[in-house]
Enzyme design. Structure first.
Site, PDB file in Angstrom:
ATOM      1  N   VAL A   2      31.306 -33.466 -71.523  1.00 13.08           N
ATOM      2  CA  VAL A   2      31.649 -34.594 -72.381  1.00 13.08           C
ATOM      3  C   VAL A   2      30.731 -34.597 -73.595  1.00 13.08           C
ATOM      4  O   VAL A   2      29.517 -34.441 -73.452  1.00 13.08           O
ATOM      5  CB  VAL A   2      31.518 -35.917 -71.612  1.00 13.08           C
ATOM      6  CG1 VAL A   2      31.934 -37.083 -72.484  1.00 13.08           C
ATOM      7  CG2 VAL A   2      32.351 -35.884 -70.344  1.00 13.08           C
ATOM      8  N   ASP A  19      40.089 -40.391 -57.810  1.00 15.76           N
ATOM      9  CA  ASP A  19      38.732 -39.862 -57.838  1.00 15.76           C
ATOM     10  C   ASP A  19      37.743 -40.953 -58.238  1.00 15.76           C
ATOM     11  O   ASP A  19      36.960 -40.777 -59.164  1.00 15.76           O
ATOM     12  CB  ASP A  19      38.666 -38.668 -58.803  1.00 15.76           C
ATOM     13  CG  ASP A  19      37.348 -37.900 -58.666  1.00 15.76           C
ATOM     14  OD1 ASP A  19      36.619 -38.156 -57.691  1.00 15.76           O
ATOM     15  OD2 ASP A  19      37.056 -37.072 -59.539  1.00 15.76           O
ATOM     16  N   ILE A  62      26.913 -35.028 -73.642  1.00 13.28           N
ATOM     17  CA  ILE A  62      26.281 -36.171 -72.976  1.00 13.28           C
ATOM     18  C   ILE A  62      26.552 -36.180 -71.485  1.00 13.28           C
ATOM     19  O   ILE A  62      26.145 -37.092 -70.774  1.00 13.28           O
ATOM     20  CB  ILE A  62      26.720 -37.515 -73.603  1.00 13.28           C
ATOM     21  CG1 ILE A  62      28.242 -37.600 -73.652  1.00 13.28           C
ATOM     22  CG2 ILE A  62      26.108 -37.696 -74.980  1.00 13.28           C
ATOM     23  CD1 ILE A  62      28.744 -38.974 -74.061  1.00 13.28           C
ATOM     24  N   GLY A  63      27.245 -35.196 -70.965  1.00 11.03           N
ATOM     25  CA  GLY A  63      27.457 -35.164 -69.527  1.00 11.03           C
ATOM     26  C   GLY A  63      28.340 -33.997 -69.133  1.00 11.03           C
ATOM     27  O   GLY A  63      29.070 -33.449 -69.951  1.00 11.03           O
ATOM     28  N   GLY A  76      30.995 -32.721 -65.926  1.00  8.55           N
ATOM     29  CA  GLY A  76      31.677 -33.098 -64.692  1.00  8.55           C
ATOM     30  C   GLY A  76      32.428 -31.903 -64.142  1.00  8.55           C
ATOM     31  O   GLY A  76      32.347 -30.809 -64.694  1.00  8.55           O
TER      32      GLY A  76
END
Ligand SMILES: *[C@@H]1O[C@H](CO)[C@@H](O)[C@H](O)[C@H]1NC(C)=O
Ligand SMILES: *[C@@H]1O[C@H](CO)[C@@H](O)[C@H](O)[C@H]1NC(C)=O
Ligand SMILES: *[C@@H]1O[C@H](CO)[C@@H](O)[C@H](O)[C@H]1NC(C)=O
Ligand SMILES: *[C@@H]1O[C@H](CO)[C@@H](O)[C@H](O)[C@H]1NC(C)=O
Ligand SMILES: *[C@@H]1O[C@H](CO)[C@@H](O)[C@H](O)[C@H]1NC(C)=O
Length: 944
Positions: A686, A802, A678-679, A681
């Site tokens: 993820v 971050d 789903i993502g 980085g």
């Protein structure tokens, strides 16, 4: 090397995870209704885990008379937070401050007929207050304050006729206050403050026992009714921060016990009735920020008990009330922003407990009373913008608690008395815009707490005292527009907090001392309009924080230094000199090699112009790598392992549950199939995993986290840090459930947050439109709360490092959940991944580039960027540069320039909130980290 098989090598850190995911309640059938009812409600709470209400169980493990075939009736009377009467009925439920998250919908009120005290204060309850709460017919104390309860206050609450305390403050209740509250005749404390209640002032005139009434910080409107005067028992009455209009009904002054009356921040108008002198017990009266007119009644302090009198920002005119002169009890006076007149020398008396005087921006005249030096507690004295004349009385030096003096914009003459040097607590001395003269006394050098010194626009002459160098905390020094002469004497090297230095419009001569370049924090330097001559010192090149410089109208010559502020300066900031040259439009090019004390040859110049930027980038990279290596080495060195333990033993802490969990995750994601991703980085991808239990978790796969033998202890440390992070519970922080490391898979297990990242939402037209203004304000507040919690409520404090819109996730209710807290630090990143240490480009605090130190203040900066991004709908790159060039809070960027055009303009109310969010964001973006507020302050500012 062959990969070890799954079952042999992996570890699971958080056994906590399984408790959370597989928690269920077995409610037996033979216990009392009350115990059942409480357990049923407990089961609906979202963050229940073993540590929450552990005593709430039907069969305590150590209960002796509890055998398998002889179960006794279990009573809840021994449970924490519960008390019973002799008959065994629950009479008290008090569960304050336990982070209970859930609704009251499943609380079976009708099963608690004897309950007289229900206290669920300071939790995370949301949803409505059920009307069935009226079934608690014996209830005397109801405290649901400091939760997230929303919707209306149910009118059925009026059935609770025994209620003495009703505390619903700090929720999100809306609608009008039900008339039925007027039936609660026993009520003595009613607190509905800090909600979104609207409509008119409630009909509560018959509550004659009411002593404490708090309706502040709501959206109430209309006028304050006359019947208010019937509440004769009131002691504390706070209606501030609403939209009440009209005048104060004189009946209010029948409340002879009234001690505090707060009406500030409303739209009230008219005169203050003379009946105010009947308030014989009044100690605090605040009428600030309304539209009151007329003069102050002379008897306003007839009671002689008044301690706080704040009437600032109204339209009051006329003289100081005569009763004030004898009002020795006064401790705090705020008259600022009116049109009051009078001779301050005659109209004020002696107040031994006075701590704060602000009479700024009125029409007061006369001399500063020497008596004011006799206020031993005085900490702040502000008289700016009046017609005060005469000299500064030396006796002021006796008020040694003074922290701030602001006498600016008056007509003061004469010297600064040397006695000021005794005010060793002073941190602000503001005397600009007067006609003060003589030399600046050396004694100012004793004021070692001074942060702000403004003596500009006076008639000071002679030289600048050398010992201003002792003012180690100074960050703002303005001596401009005087007649200061001679050379600039100060060594400057100790003033490493100084950000603003203005010596312009004086008669200074000689060269610019190269020592001025010791001011490593300096952001603004104005030396314009003096008689400075010679070359500009070359070491300006080392002043990395300098952003604005003005050296116009001097007699300077030679090349301008290779410093960003000089290179970016406009010709207006450089013009009017003898012969400056450089690569700035409007200046001649430097083609003649310069010589002399500060000069340098062409060869040297090339080195500085070309090599330094090149080298700078290099140094930055080397620095980062250095940090990284030290970071790793430190961990290794301090725990040098005698023998190289191999991988498999390192990970032998695996648990049965961990194995099952790991397999469930592998299954749920089809062995981390791209379909479940789903993502992505910087540190990894993820995945979303729906476990057999129905629970959904997010799996953050890390690129690399291989344990190479000797690093077992490093892993232990890593593990304990992860464990600490997984114990954090905050509504705005994504929960970290655990961590799994394996030669093939290293991943973190997180709570799944439905709507995904803020960055994605803002970049999507449709999703961004759904994120309306109040949701956006809420998101910003949520992030602030989370940061404040991690910085100030955790020990040791945890810095995120971050913060960016990619790391903020939104749940179904559009609440912000900060993800990856502290991960940037504990994650062992490899060199391809260095940015992880430094945060995300575009959110990094400017000082990081040269200090290489990550502090809480770096998070504050990133938060400032994020807050603007949420308002603007995209990253505020263009604004950041214009903000950084003006001093904090002093930007002339209007809200309208910033608002995201994709959603309809905000209502007036929300617009005001957005304005304050923007102001706070600008404070956070201050280039000087010391000047940025802490997240605790930010969170407080945003919650007001
Ligand atoms: C059970 O143990 C807890 C603490 O271990 C103790 O406080 C409690 O009184 C015990 N209950 C019974 C019924 O013995
Ligand atoms: C409980 O309260 C609800 C709502 O006020 C009411 O309809 C119901 O009759 C009450 N039940 C009892 C047992 O009092
Ligand atoms: C102030 O107090 C003095 C002495 O107590 C008294 O003589 C004077 O009348 C008082 N003045 C006012 C305005 O109350
Ligand atoms: C000043 O404050 C002290 C301590 O609160 C109090 O006892 C005293 O009465 C106050 N003085 C006056 C004049 O009100
Ligand atoms: C106050 O200051 C003046 C002048 O600085 C001094 O003469 C006096 O003794 C000081 N003390 C008091 C109690 O006023």
């Amino acid at each position: 090397m062959a990969l070890p098989s799954l079952s042999r090598v992996f570890s699971f850190v958080s056994s906590l995870l399984f408790v959370i995911l597989h928690f269920s309640l077995n409610v037996a059938s033979d216990s009392t209704g009350e115990a059942h009812a409480l357990l049923k409600w407990k089961a609906t709470l979202q963050n229940h885990n073993t540590s929450l209400l552990p005593s709430w169980t039907l069969y305590p493990a150590n209960s002796t008379n509890n055998s398998a075939h002889h179960k006794t009736k279990t009573s809840p009377c021994m449970w924490s937070g519960i008390s019973c009467n002799h008959a065994g009925n629950v009479i008290v439920v008090t569960l304050g401050g336990l982070s209970l998250r859930g609704t009251l919908d499943e609380f079976s009120f009708s099963l608690f007929p004897q309950l007289f005290d229900l206290n669920l204060r300071n939790n995370e309850l949301y949803g409505t207050i059920p009307s069935q709460i009226s079934n608690l017919t014996k209830l005397k104390y109801l405290d649901l304050s400091m939760n997230k309860l929303s919707a209306n206050i149910p009118p059925e609450i009026g059935h609770l006729i025994n209620l003495e305390v009703l505390a619903l403050e700090e929720n999100e209740l809306n609608g009008s206050i039900p008339e039925e509250i007027g039936q609660l005749h026993s009520l003595y404390n009613l607190d509905l403050s800090d909600n979104q209640l609207s409509g008119l002032y409630p009909s509560i005139g018959n509550l004659s026992d009411l002593k404490f009434l708090y309706l502040y910080a709501n959206n109430l409107s209309g006028s304050i009714p006359k019947e208010i005067g019937k509440l004769v028992s009131l002691i504390d009455f706070q209606l501030n921060e609403n939209y009440f209009i009209g005048s104060i009904p004189p009946s209010i002054f029948n409340m002879s016990n009234l001690s505090r009356l707060y009406l500030y921040q409303n739209n009230l108008s008219g005169f203050i009735p003379t009946e105010i002198e009947k308030l014989s017990s009044i100690t605090a009266l605040s009428l600030s920020e309304n539209h009151f007119t007329g003069s102050l009644p002379h008897g306003i302090c007839q009671s002689r008990s008044l301690q706080r009198l704040t009437i600032s920002d109204n339209h009051f005119s006329g003289p100081i009330p005569t009763s004030l002169k004898n009002c020795t009890s006064l401790g705090r006076v705020r008259f600022n922003g009116n049109q009051l007149t009078g001779n301050i020398f005659e109209d004020f008396g002696i107040y031994p407990n006075m701590t704060f005087i602000d009479i700024s921006h009125n029409k007061f005249y006369g001399q500063i009373p020497s008596n004011w030096g006799k206020f031993p507690q005085l900490s702040d004295l502000r008289i700016t913008g009046n017609d005060i004349s005469g000299t500064i009385p030396p006796e002021i030096g006796n008020a040694t608690k003074l922290g701030g003096i602001d006498f600016s914009f008056n007509h003061l003459v004469g010297d600064i008395p040397i006695d000021i040097g005794r005010l060793t607590s002073l941190n602000r001395l503001i005397l600009n815009g007067n006609k003060l003269s003589g030399s600046i006394p050396r004694e100012l050098g004793f004021l070692t707490e001074l942060e702000l010194l403004d003596l500009s626009a006076n008639r000071f002459s002679s030289s600048i005292p050398e010992n201003l160098d002792y003012l180690l905390k100074l960050h703002y020094l303005n001596l401009s527009c005087n007649r200061l002469s001679l050379e600039i004497p100060i060594q400057w090297e100790k003033l490493n907090q100084l950000t603003d230095l203005d010596l312009s419009h004086n008669l200074l001569k000689g060269e610019i001392p190269s020592e001025i370049c010791n001011l490593k924090s300096l952001v603004m330097l104005n030396l314009s309009h003096n008689n400075l001559s010679g070359l500009i010192p070359i070491n300006f090149e080392d002043m990395h924080s300098l952003l604005i410089v003005d050296i116009s109208y001097n007699e300077l010559r030679g090349p301008i230094p290779n410093n960003k502020a000089f290179q970016d300066a406009s010709i207006e900031e450089l013009q009017g000199n003898q012969g400056l040259c450089g690569n700035v439009s409007g200046l001649q090019h430097c083609n003649v090699p310069m010589s002399g004390k500060h000069g340098f040859t062409k060869a040297k110049k090339i080195m500085f112009v070309i090599v330094i930027p090149l080298f700078g980038t290099l140094a930055l990279s080397i620095g980062l790598i250095g940090i990284f290596i030290t970071f790793r080495r430190r961990r290794r060195d301090s725990h040098e392992e005698p023998n190289n333990v191999n991988n498999q033993e390192t990970f032998s802490i695996l648990t049965f549950d961990g194995r099952i969990m790991h397999e469930a995750i592998i299954q749920a994601t089809m062995n981390f199939d791209a379909d479940y991703c789903i993502g992505k980085g910087a540190s990894g991808s993820v995945y979303k995993a729906e476990l057999p239990s129905g629970d959904i978790v997010a799996i953050k796969m890390l690129h690399s986290l291989h344990a190479s033998g000797s690093e077992m202890t490093y892993l232990k440390e890593f593990e304990s840090e992860i464990r600490a992070l997984s114990e954090i519970r905050h509504r705005n922080i994504v929960k970290l459930y655990g961590f799994c490391s394996h030669a093939r898979y290293s991943y973190l297990v997180y709570e799944y947050i439905e709507r995904g990242s803020l960055a994605t939402i803002l970049s999507n037209e449709g999703a961004a439109a759904e994120l309306n203004w109040s949701r956006r304000v809420n998101v910003i507040r949520g992030v602030a709360d989370a940061l404040s919690y991690m910085h100030h409520d955790c020990y040791p404090p945890i810095v995120h490092r971050d913060i960016s819109s990619k790391n903020i996730l939104l749940n179904l209710e559009y609440e912000a959940c900060v993800s990856d807290f502290g991960i940037a630090k504990v994650l062992k990143v490899d060199s391809s991944n260095l940015t992880e240490l430094a945060g995300t480009y575009g959110y990094i605090a400017p000082e990081f580039v040269y200090t290489m130190k990550v502090t809480e203040k770096c998070d504050v900066y990133s938060f400032g960027v994020l807050a603007l991004e949420v308002i603007k709908g995209n990253h505020p790159k263009d604004f950041l540069s214009s903000i950084s060039t003006s001093s904090a809070g002093n930007t002339n960027i209007g809200l309208n320039e910033v608002l995201d055009g994709r959603i309809p303009p905000p209502s007036l109310e929300v617009e005001n909130k957005l304005k304050s969010v923007m102001e706070v964001a600008f404070l956070c973006l201050d280039v000087n980290p010391q000047c940025r507020p802490t997240m605790q302050i930010v969170s407080q500012l945003l919650s007001n």
